[in-house]
Scaffold this motif. Sequence first.
Motif, PDB file in Angstrom:
ATOM      1  N   LEU A  84      -5.598   5.999  -5.553  1.00 42.51           N
ATOM      2  CA  LEU A  84      -4.656   6.947  -6.151  1.00 42.51           C
ATOM      3  C   LEU A  84      -3.447   7.151  -5.244  1.00 42.51           C
ATOM      4  O   LEU A  84      -2.303   7.086  -5.701  1.00 42.51           O
ATOM      5  CB  LEU A  84      -5.345   8.278  -6.427  1.00 42.51           C
ATOM      6  CG  LEU A  84      -4.489   9.358  -7.081  1.00 42.51           C
ATOM      7  CD1 LEU A  84      -3.992   8.900  -8.443  1.00 42.51           C
ATOM      8  CD2 LEU A  84      -5.272  10.657  -7.209  1.00 42.51           C
ATOM      9  N   ALA A  85      -3.692   7.393  -3.970  1.00 45.04           N
ATOM     10  CA  ALA A  85      -2.588   7.594  -3.028  1.00 45.04           C
ATOM     11  C   ALA A  85      -1.754   6.324  -2.898  1.00 45.04           C
ATOM     12  O   ALA A  85      -0.519   6.369  -2.888  1.00 45.04           O
ATOM     13  CB  ALA A  85      -3.125   8.018  -1.671  1.00 45.04           C
ATOM     14  N   ALA A  86      -2.425   5.173  -2.836  1.00 47.83           N
ATOM     15  CA  ALA A  86      -1.713   3.896  -2.694  1.00 47.83           C
ATOM     16  C   ALA A  86      -0.826   3.626  -3.904  1.00 47.83           C
ATOM     17  O   ALA A  86       0.302   3.145  -3.766  1.00 47.83           O
ATOM     18  CB  ALA A  86      -2.717   2.762  -2.498  1.00 47.83           C
ATOM     19  N   TYR A  87      -1.309   3.964  -5.080  1.00 45.06           N
ATOM     20  CA  TYR A  87      -0.544   3.757  -6.312  1.00 45.06           C
ATOM     21  C   TYR A  87       0.757   4.558  -6.298  1.00 45.06           C
ATOM     22  O   TYR A  87       1.790   4.101  -6.806  1.00 45.06           O
ATOM     23  CB  TYR A  87      -1.393   4.153  -7.523  1.00 45.06           C
ATOM     24  CG  TYR A  87      -0.649   4.126  -8.838  1.00 45.06           C
ATOM     25  CD1 TYR A  87      -0.404   2.932  -9.499  1.00 45.06           C
ATOM     26  CD2 TYR A  87      -0.202   5.315  -9.428  1.00 45.06           C
ATOM     27  CE1 TYR A  87       0.279   2.905 -10.712  1.00 45.06           C
ATOM     28  CE2 TYR A  87       0.478   5.294 -10.639  1.00 45.06           C
ATOM     29  CZ  TYR A  87       0.709   4.089 -11.273  1.00 45.06           C
ATOM     30  OH  TYR A  87       1.390   4.073 -12.470  1.00 45.06           O
ATOM     31  N   CYS A  88       0.722   5.743  -5.699  1.00 48.92           N
ATOM     32  CA  CYS A  88       1.876   6.639  -5.724  1.00 48.92           C
ATOM     33  C   CYS A  88       2.832   6.441  -4.552  1.00 48.92           C
ATOM     34  O   CYS A  88       3.909   7.042  -4.525  1.00 48.92           O
ATOM     35  CB  CYS A  88       1.397   8.097  -5.752  1.00 48.92           C
ATOM     36  SG  CYS A  88       0.479   8.522  -7.247  1.00 48.92           S
ATOM     37  N   MET A  89       2.465   5.613  -3.600  1.00 50.66           N
ATOM     38  CA  MET A  89       3.336   5.379  -2.440  1.00 50.66           C
ATOM     39  C   MET A  89       4.585   4.619  -2.851  1.00 50.66           C
ATOM     40  O   MET A  89       4.580   3.886  -3.845  1.00 50.66           O
ATOM     41  CB  MET A  89       2.574   4.593  -1.366  1.00 50.66           C
ATOM     42  CG  MET A  89       1.528   5.407  -0.632  1.00 50.66           C
ATOM     43  SD  MET A  89       0.452   4.382   0.425  1.00 50.66           S
ATOM     44  CE  MET A  89       1.668   3.608   1.500  1.00 50.66           C
ATOM     45  N   PRO A  90       5.685   4.775  -2.111  1.00 51.47           N
ATOM     46  CA  PRO A  90       6.904   4.016  -2.414  1.00 51.47           C
ATOM     47  C   PRO A  90       6.625   2.517  -2.441  1.00 51.47           C
ATOM     48  O   PRO A  90       5.785   2.015  -1.691  1.00 51.47           O
ATOM     49  CB  PRO A  90       7.837   4.385  -1.248  1.00 51.47           C
ATOM     50  CG  PRO A  90       7.347   5.707  -0.779  1.00 51.47           C
ATOM     51  CD  PRO A  90       5.861   5.686  -0.965  1.00 51.47           C
ATOM     52  N   ASP A 113       0.423   0.157   3.720  1.00 51.12           N
ATOM     53  CA  ASP A 113      -0.427   0.685   4.782  1.00 51.12           C
ATOM     54  C   ASP A 113      -1.721  -0.123   4.843  1.00 51.12           C
ATOM     55  O   ASP A 113      -1.828  -1.196   4.253  1.00 51.12           O
ATOM     56  CB  ASP A 113      -0.684   2.184   4.575  1.00 51.12           C
ATOM     57  CG  ASP A 113      -1.577   2.482   3.382  1.00 51.12           C
ATOM     58  OD1 ASP A 113      -1.911   1.553   2.605  1.00 51.12           O
ATOM     59  OD2 ASP A 113      -1.962   3.651   3.209  1.00 51.12           O
ATOM     60  N   SER A 114      -2.710   0.415   5.543  1.00 49.42           N
ATOM     61  CA  SER A 114      -3.963  -0.316   5.742  1.00 49.42           C
ATOM     62  C   SER A 114      -4.695  -0.603   4.430  1.00 49.42           C
ATOM     63  O   SER A 114      -5.460  -1.561   4.347  1.00 49.42           O
ATOM     64  CB  SER A 114      -4.878   0.463   6.693  1.00 49.42           C
ATOM     65  OG  SER A 114      -5.154   1.760   6.173  1.00 49.42           O
ATOM     66  N   TYR A 115      -4.479   0.218   3.412  1.00 49.51           N
ATOM     67  CA  TYR A 115      -5.104  -0.044   2.106  1.00 49.51           C
ATOM     68  C   TYR A 115      -4.688  -1.425   1.599  1.00 49.51           C
ATOM     69  O   TYR A 115      -5.517  -2.227   1.174  1.00 49.51           O
ATOM     70  CB  TYR A 115      -4.699   1.040   1.095  1.00 49.51           C
ATOM     71  CG  TYR A 115      -5.184   0.756  -0.317  1.00 49.51           C
ATOM     72  CD1 TYR A 115      -6.451   1.156  -0.721  1.00 49.51           C
ATOM     73  CD2 TYR A 115      -4.388   0.086  -1.240  1.00 49.51           C
ATOM     74  CE1 TYR A 115      -6.903   0.892  -2.010  1.00 49.51           C
ATOM     75  CE2 TYR A 115      -4.828  -0.184  -2.528  1.00 49.51           C
ATOM     76  CZ  TYR A 115      -6.088   0.224  -2.903  1.00 49.51           C
ATOM     77  OH  TYR A 115      -6.547  -0.053  -4.181  1.00 49.51           O
ATOM     78  N   PHE A 116      -3.402  -1.690   1.657  1.00 53.44           N
ATOM     79  CA  PHE A 116      -2.885  -2.961   1.165  1.00 53.44           C
ATOM     80  C   PHE A 116      -3.301  -4.122   2.073  1.00 53.44           C
ATOM     81  O   PHE A 116      -3.605  -5.215   1.595  1.00 53.44           O
ATOM     82  CB  PHE A 116      -1.365  -2.888   1.035  1.00 53.44           C
ATOM     83  CG  PHE A 116      -0.902  -1.880   0.033  1.00 53.44           C
ATOM     84  CD1 PHE A 116      -0.925  -2.156  -1.317  1.00 53.44           C
ATOM     85  CD2 PHE A 116      -0.464  -0.629   0.452  1.00 53.44           C
ATOM     86  CE1 PHE A 116      -0.510  -1.217  -2.253  1.00 53.44           C
ATOM     87  CE2 PHE A 116      -0.046   0.321  -0.479  1.00 53.44           C
ATOM     88  CZ  PHE A 116      -0.073   0.026  -1.835  1.00 53.44           C
ATOM     89  N   THR A 117      -3.331  -3.879   3.369  1.00 50.72           N
ATOM     90  CA  THR A 117      -3.746  -4.917   4.318  1.00 50.72           C
ATOM     91  C   THR A 117      -5.165  -5.379   4.017  1.00 50.72           C
ATOM     92  O   THR A 117      -5.441  -6.584   3.962  1.00 50.72           O
ATOM     93  CB  THR A 117      -3.666  -4.391   5.765  1.00 50.72           C
ATOM     94  OG1 THR A 117      -2.342  -3.941   6.031  1.00 50.72           O
ATOM     95  CG2 THR A 117      -4.049  -5.479   6.755  1.00 50.72           C
ATOM     96  N   GLY A 123      -5.384  -7.572   1.103  1.00 52.75           N
ATOM     97  CA  GLY A 123      -4.617  -8.812   1.176  1.00 52.75           C
ATOM     98  C   GLY A 123      -3.339  -8.764   0.350  1.00 52.75           C
ATOM     99  O   GLY A 123      -2.836  -9.783  -0.101  1.00 52.75           O
ATOM    100  N   ILE A 124      -2.811  -7.548   0.178  1.00 52.16           N
ATOM    101  CA  ILE A 124      -1.597  -7.355  -0.625  1.00 52.16           C
ATOM    102  C   ILE A 124      -0.410  -7.162   0.309  1.00 52.16           C
ATOM    103  O   ILE A 124      -0.368  -6.202   1.081  1.00 52.16           O
ATOM    104  CB  ILE A 124      -1.740  -6.124  -1.546  1.00 52.16           C
ATOM    105  CG1 ILE A 124      -2.904  -6.323  -2.519  1.00 52.16           C
ATOM    106  CG2 ILE A 124      -0.440  -5.849  -2.286  1.00 52.16           C
ATOM    107  CD1 ILE A 124      -3.258  -5.082  -3.300  1.00 52.16           C
ATOM    108  N   ASN A 125       0.563  -8.083   0.258  1.00 50.25           N
ATOM    109  CA  ASN A 125       1.736  -7.934   1.126  1.00 50.25           C
ATOM    110  C   ASN A 125       3.044  -8.329   0.455  1.00 50.25           C
ATOM    111  O   ASN A 125       4.059  -8.478   1.120  1.00 50.25           O
ATOM    112  CB  ASN A 125       1.553  -8.722   2.430  1.00 50.25           C
ATOM    113  CG  ASN A 125       1.073 -10.141   2.175  1.00 50.25           C
ATOM    114  OD1 ASN A 125       1.542 -10.792   1.254  1.00 50.25           O
ATOM    115  ND2 ASN A 125       0.141 -10.590   2.986  1.00 50.25           N
ATOM    116  N   THR A 126       3.008  -8.486  -0.878  1.00 57.38           N
ATOM    117  CA  THR A 126       4.246  -8.766  -1.603  1.00 57.38           C
ATOM    118  C   THR A 126       4.344  -7.825  -2.801  1.00 57.38           C
ATOM    119  O   THR A 126       3.315  -7.350  -3.307  1.00 57.38           O
ATOM    120  CB  THR A 126       4.287 -10.220  -2.118  1.00 57.38           C
ATOM    121  OG1 THR A 126       3.285 -10.387  -3.152  1.00 57.38           O
ATOM    122  CG2 THR A 126       4.051 -11.216  -0.989  1.00 57.38           C
TER     123      THR A 126
END
Length: 197
Positions: free
Chosen positions: A23-29, A34-38, A41-44
Amino acid sequence: QEALLAGGIALSDILEVPANRKLAAYCMPEDVYDSYFTRKGINTPEQRKEHFASFPGEFQQDVLEKSRCAETMFISSEHLHSRLVQLDSIRLLKNLLDPLFSEIRILCYFREQSLVAKSAYSTMVKLSYREEFAKYLESCTTSNLYFNYYESFSRWREVFGSETLVPRIFDRDSFHQSDIRKDVLWNIDPDLDLSRF
């Protein structure tokens, strides 16, 4: 989760554990990772868009299904405080939640800042942070929203309204029956029989 559901309180199966990070990751700019995406394996931007493409619909369906057996959905995420620091992020959260719930209450636990700094530093060291504590403390200023509760709380109040926010002191002496779990449940429903848990 089963015990809470028996008491009319649902937890989401879509927001991920621990700490409902999705939920927090979805709402981030969109340009902040952050570490959630790392870990995912999400970096694009393309990977990010694909990851969240079905999220709003899946969350809506989850809320609908849980509403058949519970009056309340409880979402808990410290990352809503640490990651949603911009008004646009908080507005995105509100826009996601508003159509799904008849009432929203935001329980905000405020921990004395020096204790927050000590705890955060300890966690960072466990994750391979190598700077001295004194160096870390240089970031613990009023310009850092992680520690500036007034500014952070004001942004949430601007978006959700003061009537939605429930401020609480994070301290055993302030908790209902000196227990954080009971304090949360008591704030959700003061008439809930806590002895059943």
